[in-house]
Scaffold this active site. Structure first.
Site, PDB file in Angstrom:
ATOM      1  N   LYS A 165       0.838  -1.200   0.000  1.00 51.70           N
ATOM      2  CA  LYS A 165       0.000   0.000   0.000  1.00 51.70           C
ATOM      3  C   LYS A 165       0.877   1.256   0.000  1.00 51.70           C
ATOM      4  CE  LYS A 165      -3.902   1.749   2.861  1.00 51.70           C
ATOM      5  NZ  LYS A 165      -4.732   1.393   4.043  1.00 51.70           N
ATOM      6  N   SER A 196      -9.518   1.358   3.388  1.00 49.25           N
ATOM      7  CA  SER A 196      -8.708   2.219   2.563  1.00 49.25           C
ATOM      8  C   SER A 196      -7.641   1.474   1.759  1.00 49.25           C
ATOM      9  CB  SER A 196      -8.036   3.284   3.437  1.00 49.25           C
ATOM     10  OG  SER A 196      -7.117   2.693   4.340  1.00 49.25           O
ATOM     11  N   SER A 216      -9.791  -1.193   7.301  1.00 51.74           N
ATOM     12  CA  SER A 216      -9.146  -0.894   6.010  1.00 51.74           C
ATOM     13  C   SER A 216      -8.467  -2.072   5.322  1.00 51.74           C
ATOM     14  CB  SER A 216      -8.135   0.239   6.172  1.00 51.74           C
ATOM     15  OG  SER A 216      -8.810   1.468   6.229  1.00 51.74           O
TER      16      SER A 216
END
Ligand SMILES: *[C@@H]1O[C@H](CO)[C@@H](O)[C@H](O)[C@H]1NC(C)=O
Ligand SMILES: *[C@@H]1O[C@H](CO)[C@@H](O)[C@H](O)[C@H]1NC(C)=O
Ligand SMILES: *[C@@H]1O[C@H](CO)[C@@H](O)[C@H](O)[C@H]1NC(C)=O
Ligand SMILES: *[C@@H]1O[C@H](CO)[C@@H](O)[C@H](O)[C@H]1NC(C)=O
Ligand SMILES: *[C@@H]1O[C@H](CO)[C@@H](O)[C@H](O)[C@H]1NC(C)=O
Ligand SMILES: *[C@@H]1O[C@H](CO)[C@@H](O)[C@H](O)[C@H]1NC(C)=O
Ligand SMILES: *[C@@H]1O[C@H](CO)[C@@H](O)[C@H](O)[C@H]1NC(C)=O
Ligand SMILES: *[C@@H]1O[C@H](CO)[C@@H](O)[C@H](O)[C@H]1NC(C)=O
Ligand SMILES: *[C@@H]1O[C@H](CO)[C@@H](O)[C@H](O)[C@H]1NC(C)=O
Ligand SMILES: *[C@@H]1O[C@H](CO)[C@@H](O)[C@H](O)[C@H]1NC(C)=O
Ligand SMILES: *[C@@H]1O[C@H](CO)[C@@H](O)[C@H](O)[C@H]1NC(C)=O
Ligand SMILES: CC(=O)N[C@H]1CO[C@H](CO)[C@@H](O)[C@@H]1O
Length: 546
Positions: free
Chosen positions: A112, A193, A217
């Site tokens: 990420k 997220s 997330s």
């Protein structure tokens, strides 16, 4: 070239078919059947590398081409690692020489875009404020992946600032990376997220990806993208040089297509780190998470269901999800578990409590400033959230005010986590997540895990940093009506969209949860029941020897 290869395959197929030998699949390599990269697991990849069907350099080529096939549609990956090819060649040379650093040696993984690397890639949390910023060294997560021989292939798009900028945004949108979409329906909300990590793993743009979670997330994008997600206990995986929201809740974990692959990745990243003192609470040696994958894990186990949460939130939950959940409970019981109610006794009160917001805001003010202070190059001189807010308002590509910054405005009016007001707010969280939440439920009912549909599972464990593992549980039927997200730009429910089942446990119980998740996965294999509308075409066979 691809066209030629296709014709060759066709004629070979028609020749052999007259002897009624089944034709080799298109994805076969050098006459040996090999799965598509959307289905492949770590053990398949390692077998292919060991048999010399392909090299790690080939894997980098194939995965990179797959990323580029979908990049303009799904906006999943924000940066490709310019060094990936060279790193793959080194991994191949080591393997040829008999050196294999770990089971993940020479395997491409995406991370990420809030997990820093000390290389040519930016670490931005999706913000232009940090483009060009440099960190003093690799984050511990990146360093551990490299020690395991993993090839960090690139960085995935995310909800900007891990969804800590606005109360009204769209999952998977960042100013730097654009809008990520899921692959199971056109315009699909990828959730967040860790949006790009979810979508990329789901369609085989790498073996797996790392995501981060403060509250939902990892679990939520794993839920909607047909994946296994492991949200580890806060402190099992180091957050050093990961762009933070909250030291009390943040954690880094794997998102993969199978429980076992996720377990392999967790094995590589778990462990103590002097740069993140929450890891000093890890009790004893790290368990063998791969060995924990046990088909018979439910035999004799006591498993809870958070019934009162279902009673309160079930009315907002769609029937296909509830039906699949009830079926899952029956299957787990049939596999040998005793099922009991394990209620979160303070759940109703928690719904009207604002302490979590106070804690996250307070941590963010302090923790983000501490991250900015680590930067060795800070092109926009961002030292704190006030600076960040100003930058964001002044920089047109940040799309303010349509994409607002009200989360920061609220936080800036509040105290940070060095204030005496912080402790009582945090203690309220500990009660709602602990005695009144998941930890109390496990303790009172003597259960090893508590079940909920994944869409209902993240909030309470988030408060106390306890672990959760999600596994695919089903998907919406083809006649399901499309509904849009609050921002109005993404399909949040619709035909074909997957959803998952969560196993919630006590702190440091990842090995148990992995065992249960594996036993459920192997009995049901729901992942295989639903296919994305968009799948890249390039396979390893298309790049071998090119
Ligand atoms: C993604 O695709 C677009 C359009 O096809 C292309 O212009 C762009 O260079 C690609 N991005 C990367 C990182 O290659
Ligand atoms: C392979 O191993 C030998 C002996 O350990 C060493 O001399 C050589 O440099 C190694 N080659 C590579 C490419 O790592
Ligand atoms: C990092 O950002 C710089 C500045 O925009 C850009 O030139 C560079 O290509 C980025 N790195 C990668 C690997 O995308
Ligand atoms: C970690 O270290 C910081 C300062 O070095 C300290 O304030 C904090 O209490 C420590 N946290 C834990 C969980 O030990
Ligand atoms: C708790 O459950 C386990 C089985 O999972 C059982 O062996 C144990 O005796 C139980 N303990 C109590 C106090 O009920
Ligand atoms: C759990 O809560 C539900 C109400 O939501 C209630 O019906 C049930 O009796 C409770 N179970 C236990 C063991 O307290
Ligand atoms: C935080 O928790 C305390 C103790 O339960 C409570 O009195 C207070 O109202 C809560 N604060 C907010 C903002 O909800
Ligand atoms: C936290 O708040 C205190 C008191 O207002 C202040 O002195 C300190 O600078 C703040 N720290 C950060 C990182 O904002
Ligand atoms: C932010 O901008 C406002 C208005 O331009 C200015 O008054 C303030 O000092 C700036 N704050 C920071 C932290 O730069
Ligand atoms: C969808 O199809 C199922 C049967 O396959 C049917 O029971 C259901 O009513 C249909 N739903 C809608 C919204 O048409
Ligand atoms: C959120 O933003 C969208 C798009 O700008 C807007 O249509 C919607 O009304 C906003 N919702 C709220 C609750 O502010
Ligand atoms: C590699 C990749 O997918 N890049 C895309 C990231 O998002 C921006 C903005 O949407 C695209 O322009 C890139 O192509």
């Amino acid at each position: 070239m691809r066209c030629l290869a296709f014709i060759t395959l066709l004629s070979a197929t028609s020749l052999v078919s007259s002897f009624s030998i089944p034709p080799l699949p298109r994805t076969s390599i050098k006459g040996t059947p090999f799965p598509s990269l959307i289905d492949v697991d770590l053990e398949n990849l390692v077998a292919g590398l060991e048999q010399g069907l392909f090299t790690s350099a080939d894997l980098v080529k194939a995965y990179t081409q797959r990323i580029l096939e979908v990049n303009s549609t799904l906006h999943v990956v924000t940066e490709l690692n310019p060094d990936a090819g060279a790193i793959a060649k080194e991994a191949d040379a080591l393997r040829a020489n008999g050196t294999v650093l770990s089971p993940l040696h020479g395997i491409p993984i995406l991370i990420k875009n809030n997990i820093a690397t000390d290389d040519l890639m930016n670490n931005t949390a999706g913000s232009w404020a940090l483009v060009g910023a440099k960190v003093p060294r690799d984050s511990t997560m990146a360093a551990k992946l490299r020690e395991a021989g993993v090839i960090i292939l690139g960085k995935t798009n995310l909800s900007q600032w891990a969804n800590f900028r606005s109360f009204n945004s769209s999952n998977g949108w960042s100013a730097y990376g654009g809008q990520t979409f899921g692959a199971y329906y056109p315009g699909q909300d990828p959730s967040g997220s860790s949006s790009g990590s979810g979508v990329s793993s789901s369609i085989g743009l790498a073996l797996a990806a790392l995501g981060t979670e403060t509250s939902g997330s990892i679990l939520s994008p794993a839920d909607v993208n047909n994946l296994v997600g492991i949200k580890p206990t806060t402190g099992l995986t180091s957050r050093y040089l990961v762009i933070p929201i909250s030291e009390h809740q943040d954690t880094v974990g794997p998102m993969a297509r199978s429980v076992k692959d996720a377990a392999y990745v967790l094995q590589a990243i778990a462990g103590k780190d002097e740069n993140d003192n929450y890891t000093s609470a890890i009790p004893g040696p790290i368990p063998d998470y791969v060995a924990a994958c046990d088909y018979n894990a439910f035999a004799g186990a006591r498993i809870g269901v958070a019934r009162n949460v279902l009673d309160i939130w079930g009315k907002y939950t769609d029937k296909p999800v509830l039906d699949a959940f009830n079926l899952a409970i029956a299957q787990i019981e049939a596999a040998g578990a005793t099922i009991v109610d394990a209620n979160f006794t303070a759940f109703k009160d928690w719904q009207n409590d604002g302490n979590e917001t106070l804690v996250l805001n307070a941590d963010f003010l302090t923790n983000a400033a501490a991250y900015f202070a680590e930067l060795t190059v800070n092109p926009n001189n961002i030292e704190n959230i006030a600076d960040l807010q100003n930058f964001t308002h002044d920089f047109p590509a940040e799309k303010w005010p349509r994409r607002d910054t009200l989360q920061w405005k609220t936080a800036l009016k509040q105290f940070n986590n060095t204030s005496p007001k912080f402790w009582p707010a945090y203690q309220a969280n500990v009660f709602y997540g602990g005695e009144g939440g998941i930890l109390g439920a496990l303790e009172r009912t003597n259960t090893s895990a508590v079940l909920l549909p994944t869409q209902l599972s993240p909030s309470i464990p988030a408060l106390v940093g306890s672990p959760v593992v999600t596994v695919p549980m089903g998907f919406y039927p083809s006649n399901w009506t499309v509904t849009m997200n609050g921002f109005g730009n993404l399909v949040s429910t619709g035909p074909n969209l997957p959803f998952g089942l969560s196993f919630m446990g006590t702190k440091w119980s990842e090995a148990d949860l992995i065992g249960f998740a594996y036993a459920y996965e192997q009995r049901t294999m729901h992942r295989d029941e639903v296919v994305p509308y968009l799948v890249p075409n390039i396979e390893v066979v298309d790049v071998v020897g090119r």
